[in-house]
Design a protein around this motif. Structure first.
Motif, short mmCIF file in Angstrom:
data_model
loop_
_atom_site.label_atom_id
_atom_site.label_comp_id
_atom_site.label_asym_id
_atom_site.label_seq_id
_atom_site.Cartn_x
_atom_site.Cartn_y
_atom_site.Cartn_z
N SER A 51 13.94 48.88 43.25
CA SER A 51 14.52 49.16 44.57
C SER A 51 15.86 49.86 44.44
CB SER A 51 14.67 47.87 45.37
OG SER A 51 15.53 46.94 44.71
N ALA A 52 16.64 49.50 43.41
CA ALA A 52 17.94 50.15 43.20
C ALA A 52 17.76 51.60 42.80
CB ALA A 52 18.72 49.40 42.12
N THR A 53 16.86 51.86 41.85
CA THR A 53 16.64 53.23 41.38
C THR A 53 16.15 54.12 42.50
OG1 THR A 53 16.06 52.37 39.18
CG2 THR A 53 15.41 54.62 39.68
N ALA A 54 15.22 53.62 43.31
CA ALA A 54 14.71 54.41 44.43
C ALA A 54 15.81 54.72 45.44
CB ALA A 54 13.56 53.67 45.10
N SER A 55 16.68 53.76 45.67
CA SER A 55 17.77 53.95 46.64
C SER A 55 18.80 54.96 46.15
CB SER A 55 18.44 52.62 46.95
OG SER A 55 17.53 51.71 47.53
N LEU A 56 19.09 54.93 44.84
CA LEU A 56 20.01 55.89 44.27
C LEU A 56 19.46 57.30 44.36
CD1 LEU A 56 21.07 53.85 41.12
CD2 LEU A 56 22.60 54.55 42.96
N ALA A 57 18.15 57.45 44.15
CA ALA A 57 17.53 58.77 44.17
C ALA A 57 17.37 59.33 45.58
CB ALA A 57 16.16 58.71 43.48
N THR A 58 17.16 58.45 46.56
CA THR A 58 16.87 58.90 47.92
C THR A 58 18.06 58.85 48.86
OG1 THR A 58 16.20 56.67 48.60
CG2 THR A 58 14.47 58.11 47.70
N GLY A 59 19.09 58.09 48.50
CA GLY A 59 20.24 57.96 49.39
C GLY A 59 19.95 57.13 50.62
N THR A 60 18.96 56.23 50.52
CA THR A 60 18.64 55.37 51.65
C THR A 60 18.18 54.01 51.12
OG1 THR A 60 17.47 55.26 53.77
CG2 THR A 60 16.23 56.12 51.89
N THR A 61 17.68 53.15 51.99
CA THR A 61 17.33 51.78 51.64
C THR A 61 15.82 51.58 51.65
OG1 THR A 61 17.43 51.06 53.95
CG2 THR A 61 19.49 51.00 52.67
N PRO A 62 15.34 50.44 51.12
CA PRO A 62 13.90 50.16 51.12
C PRO A 62 13.27 50.20 52.51
CG PRO A 62 14.98 48.69 49.59
CD PRO A 62 16.08 49.44 50.31
N TYR A 63 14.05 49.94 53.53
CA TYR A 63 13.51 50.01 54.90
C TYR A 63 12.88 51.37 55.16
CZ TYR A 63 13.30 49.41 59.98
OH TYR A 63 12.86 49.31 61.27
N TYR A 64 13.44 52.42 54.55
CA TYR A 64 12.94 53.77 54.75
C TYR A 64 12.12 54.28 53.56
CZ TYR A 64 15.98 54.00 58.82
OH TYR A 64 16.58 53.75 60.03
N HIS A 65 12.62 54.07 52.31
CA HIS A 65 11.87 54.66 51.20
C HIS A 65 10.72 53.79 50.72
CE1 HIS A 65 13.74 51.99 48.26
NE2 HIS A 65 14.96 52.45 48.50
N SER A 66 10.66 52.53 51.14
CA SER A 66 9.51 51.62 50.98
C SER A 66 9.40 50.92 49.63
CB SER A 66 8.19 52.34 51.28
OG SER A 66 7.74 53.09 50.16
N ILE A 67 10.26 51.22 48.67
CA ILE A 67 10.20 50.51 47.38
C ILE A 67 11.04 49.24 47.51
CG2 ILE A 67 10.56 50.66 44.90
CD1 ILE A 67 8.44 52.56 45.91
N VAL A 68 10.42 48.16 47.92
CA VAL A 68 11.14 46.91 48.17
C VAL A 68 11.36 46.10 46.90
CG1 VAL A 68 10.36 46.74 50.56
CG2 VAL A 68 8.98 45.72 48.73
N GLY A 69 10.73 46.50 45.82
CA GLY A 69 10.88 45.79 44.56
C GLY A 69 9.93 46.36 43.53
N GLU A 70 9.95 45.75 42.36
CA GLU A 70 9.04 46.19 41.30
C GLU A 70 7.59 45.99 41.74
OE1 GLU A 70 7.96 45.19 36.62
OE2 GLU A 70 9.51 44.05 37.67
N LYS A 71 7.35 44.88 42.44
CA LYS A 71 6.01 44.59 42.96
C LYS A 71 6.11 44.04 44.38
CE LYS A 71 3.95 43.42 38.46
NZ LYS A 71 3.28 42.36 37.67
N GLY A 111 16.67 45.78 53.28
CA GLY A 111 15.80 45.50 52.14
C GLY A 111 14.37 45.19 52.53
N TYR A 112 14.10 45.20 53.84
CA TYR A 112 12.78 44.87 54.37
C TYR A 112 12.01 46.15 54.70
CZ TYR A 112 9.29 43.14 57.71
OH TYR A 112 8.13 42.85 58.36
N ASN A 113 10.70 46.13 54.50
CA ASN A 113 9.85 47.24 54.93
C ASN A 113 8.60 46.65 55.58
OD1 ASN A 113 7.48 49.28 54.33
ND2 ASN A 113 9.37 50.47 54.29
#
Length: 516
Positions: free
Chosen positions: A82-102, A434-436
């Motif tokens: 979730s951290a890596t996806a947020s750094l790459a997209t500039g947004t949170t799991p609510y939008y990019h959808s990667i809420v965790g490893e699984k 952090g929710y999706n």
């Protein structure tokens, strides 16, 4: 000659001096951006081990870079994916959808890995900074990602990258996904035959790189000093052991330098992008108390690898043409703590038992039925089909579930999906981010700090802590002025800052402002 005098006369009339011309020299975008993410890097450890560092790694970045020292993530919970996806997209799991490893697939009720069985970024539903660079340059920019782990490599790379490289758990070779390229580059095949973890026999065991780093112990709080270590990597999981050791970062650095060289990155005025992921967590996922000297040595080695990478790339690309960005994944594997031994309030919240009690309660209210479909981590999935067949609204079911669960011992907060989707309260903003809705359950449980949340089905055991983990965001090179800023900033502002520096659009779900 006449034109020359006319030009000088015109400059004089406009009041423009040669000094002003030099100051206003055109500043081109960096030819290469190196976005460095260090998994589990912590500011307190970074400072504590500074007597062991050289002058060209962490110290250079902290002294000569633009340092935002009080950084954080705008969502919770956080893990590497979730951290890596947020750094790459500039947004949170609510939008990019990667809420965790699984996460749990609601249809199959089975866990889903963040990059899928085919190891591709399809689960990431927004663009990354690398994607936008590809779009802006009509595919001319070179975009690569390098990491010990596949999730970090793929999520850093995004959808349009040329390739993402990581170390295979079984073979110890650098590998990629056919999603990016049908065949591995020729240079990678050659590199794997000589320099990969599978071929470098000199790094099949790990001991302190410096005599001092094997004796100096920042962590020590008692008279029982931990002895210098020596670990040998063996067995079927030896490459997984290597990937959680201080040695793995040397392979990452070497691979990054080889990629830049062989792909001629930063060699023209089209900006290229390289995502590099290092590891600064504990050895073999052990508690810090069991591997204190190992963690110190990891930071010392990491300092050396940063120095090597910075020096090599500035030499090959040019100091004024390469921009380095460094930050952390912002979490740390929970330290095991025997609170009961010291009479500190604690306990264990049994997720499955609580879900069964909730099901009994809902059955007493609405008649017998399987109202709870499953549990995963701290989430409860309601049986929405059953609720619909009984004409029970999801709102009512969530409200009754909240009312029941909040009465259980060890509960701090209970959130419903509807509450997280509609609430504007700042108090639950990080939980909402952090929710999706497509990846998470209908009920989210937060246990009290110091309590463990235990899932009997998969033995998942999480210790609840509300501690803030401080880490820096550092920009260095390409004309960046040295400065230390202590105000709190969030990592979603990194991507738009890079986008501004290379003059492209920020990722398509990024609402944050640049840091400067």
């Amino acid at each position: 000659m006449r034109n020359k005098y006319l030009y000088i006369t015109l400059l004089a009339i406009l009041g423009i001096t040669p000094e002003m011309m030099a100051q206003n020299k055109i500043q081109y975008a960096p030819r290469l951006v190196v976005n460095i993410t260090i998994d589990q890097l912590r500011a307190d450890y970074l400072e504590a081990f500074s007597p062991l560092y050289g002058t060209e790694g962490f110290k250079k970045l902290l002294q000569q870079g633009l340092v935002f020292y009080n950084s954080g993530y705008p969502f919770s919970p956080i893990d590497r994916a979730s951290a890596t996806a947020s750094l790459a997209t500039g947004t949170t799991p609510y939008y990019h959808s990667i809420v965790g490893e699984k996460w749990l697939n609601r249809e199959t009720l089975r866990p889903v890995y963040c990059t899928g069985a085919e190891q591709k970024p399809d689960e990431l539903i927004t663009s990354t900074i690398g994607d936008e660079l590809k779009v802006a340059t009509e595919g001319k920019a070179k975009v690569f990602s390098i990491a010990p782990f596949d999730d970090a490599a793929i999520l850093s790379a995004g959808h349009a990258a040329d390739a993402a490289f990581w170390i295979d758990n079984k073979s110890g070779l650098w590998c990629s996904s056919v999603y990016y390229t049908a065949r591995q580059p020729v240079w990678l095949q050659s590199y794997n035959s000589t320099r990969s973890p599978a071929r470098d026999d000199s790094k099949q065991s790990w001991e302190p790189v410096l005599e001092l780093s094997g004796k100096f112990n920042y962590f020590q709080h008692s008279e029982n000093a931990q002895k210098p270590f020596k670990h040998k990597f063996s067995g079927s999981d030896r490459f997984m052991q290597l990937k959680t050791s201080g040695l793995v970062n040397s392979f990452v650095t070497d691979m990054a330098q080889r990629c830049v060289s062989q792909e001629a990155m930063g060699s023209d005025r089209v900006t290229d992008y390289l995502a590099v992921n290092y590891y600064a967590g504990t050895f073999n996922q052990r508690p810090v108390s069991e591997c204190q000297i190992e963690l110190q040595d990891t930071y010392v080695r990491l300092d050396r690898e940063l120095a090597s990478l910075i020096t090599a790339l500035q030499k090959s690309v040019g100091e004024e043409h390469v921009l380095f960005v460094l930050t952390s994944t912002g979490y740390s594997n929970a330290e095991g703590a025997d609170y009961e031994k010291y009479r500190i309030p604690t306990g264990t919240f049994y997720m499955n038992r609580s879900a069964n009690l909730l099901n009994m309660y809902l059955s007493a209210v609405w008649g017998q039925g399987r109202y709870i479909e499953s549990c995963y981590h701290n989430q409860i999935f309601l049986n929405q089909k059953l609720l619909e067949s009984k004409r029970i609204s999801l709102t009512d079911a969530c409200q009754r579930s909240q009312e029941f669960l909040t009465q259980l011992v060890g509960i701090r907060n209970v959130y419903s999906s509807l509450q997280l989707l509609t609430s504007t309260s700042e108090q639950i903003q990080k939980v909402r981010n952090g929710y999706n809705p497509t990846r998470c359950g209908d009920i989210l449980i937060e246990v009290s700090p110091g309590w463990k949340l235990y899932n009997e089905d998969n033995q998942d055991n999480q210790l609840s802590r509300a501690s803030f983990i401080q880490f820096p965001i550092i920009f260095y090179g390409a004309g960046t002025k040295a400065e230390r800023i202590n105000e709190h900033v969030t990592i979603d502002r990194i991507a738009p800052t890079i986008a501004k520096a290379i003059r492209i659009r920020a990722p398509n779900a990024c609402p944050a402002e640049p840091l400067f």
